[in-house]
Design an enzyme around this catalytic site. Structure first.
Site, short mmCIF file in Angstrom:
data_model
loop_
_atom_site.label_atom_id
_atom_site.label_comp_id
_atom_site.label_asym_id
_atom_site.label_seq_id
_atom_site.Cartn_x
_atom_site.Cartn_y
_atom_site.Cartn_z
N HIS A 185 7.83 -66.75 5.37
CA HIS A 185 8.43 -66.78 6.71
C HIS A 185 8.44 -65.39 7.34
O HIS A 185 8.54 -64.38 6.66
CB HIS A 185 9.83 -67.43 6.70
N ASP A 204 15.83 -62.19 15.27
CA ASP A 204 16.59 -63.41 15.01
C ASP A 204 18.08 -63.13 14.85
O ASP A 204 18.50 -61.98 14.74
CB ASP A 204 16.05 -64.11 13.75
N GLU A 210 9.91 -70.77 9.32
CA GLU A 210 9.69 -71.26 7.96
C GLU A 210 8.37 -72.02 7.88
O GLU A 210 7.83 -72.44 8.91
CB GLU A 210 10.83 -72.21 7.58
N ASN A 238 8.61 -67.32 0.93
CA ASN A 238 7.80 -68.49 1.31
C ASN A 238 6.86 -68.16 2.49
O ASN A 238 6.24 -69.05 3.05
CB ASN A 238 8.71 -69.68 1.67
#
Ligand code: F6R
Length: 242
Positions: A138, A67, A143, A136
């Protein structure tokens, strides 16, 4: 899925580096999928140390990062390209032309994501994908959501992710609002995956991702369906696993 528990962060980093080295030594022209973040700093440090000790060469290796932030140029110190250069690429014999990240500075982010996905496919895919995990769940910047995104795409970052990443910026206002990320499909098409995590703050999400239901609300849970995953966690991150 194989789960390896390391004693400490340093031990986790070394074990992950050894898995990468096993690939590179067995196939010197392999393709690595790389990640950024605190978890990877020690991994890249161990790889650089072993490169300097003459244990391996990256001269024929290709890399594709997971990313990149949108809106940052490659020489911006907060960009993932800059992170990769300073933590790994500048210290090994890799050919810079063979290192790839999504083009965060593109004026058409969506088009550059599509081109990135096509480039990975045309290249023949990723042999070994390195992953960290967010609190979380990810992976990359995928996400929690109601579906698993397939290819490389743009995402709007959640407040919690921007907050977590703001430690590396002067203020949260400087954290980009969007990023380009490989999709869950891109990650799942890698031939082999290594997920790394350390610290007690990752224990709950490691338990949820590895032992809970497979759901896009915990993106990393999809890895339960990947045929070749090694999870390397330190004792603190493993503390909620039975
Ligand atoms: C980084 C990335 C992220 C991180 C994750 C964990 O390229 O894709 O998914 O792997 O946020 O970050 P750290 O290692 O800083 O806890």
């Amino acid at each position: 899925m194989e789960i390896v528990v390391a004693a400490t962060y340093e031990d986790m980093a070394r074990k992950v580096a050894e898995l990468v080295e096993a690939w590179v030594v067995a196939d010197p022209s392999c393709t690595l999928g790389l990640a950024t973040g605190s978890t990877m700093i020690g991994v890249y440090g161990a790889l650089v140390a072993d490169y300097r000790a003459g244990k391996l060469s990256f001269a024929d290796v290709d890399t594709y990062n997971l990313d990149e932030y949108c809106g940052l140029t490659a020489d911006d110190p907060q960009s993932y390209r800059y992170f990769m250069k300073t933590n790994l690429f500048d210290h090994i014999d890799i050919d810079p032309a063979r290192t790839h990240l999504p083009d965060g500075a593109s004026s058409d982010a969506e088009a550059s994501c599509i081109a990135y996905e096509a480039a990975i496919e045309e290249h023949g895919g990723i042999d070994l994908q390195l992953l960290g995990i967010g609190h979380n769940g990810h992976i990359g910047f995928n996400e929690p959501d109601s579906f698993f995104p397939n290819g490389t795409h743009t995402v709007e970052l959640t407040d919690s992710t921007r907050q977590a990443n703001s430690r590396l910026f002067n203020s949260i206002d400087e954290v980009p609002t969007h990023a380009c990320t490989m999709g869950i499909g891109t990650i799942m098409r890698a031939r082999s995956v290594v997920l790394a995590a350390s610290g007690a703050d990752k224990a709950a999400i490691i338990k949820a991702a590895l032992t809970g239901p497979v759901t896009p609300e915990v993106p990393a849970s999809i890895l339960q369906f990947h045929p070749h995953v090694t999870v390397v966690v330190d004792e603190a991150a493993a503390s909620e696993l039975a």
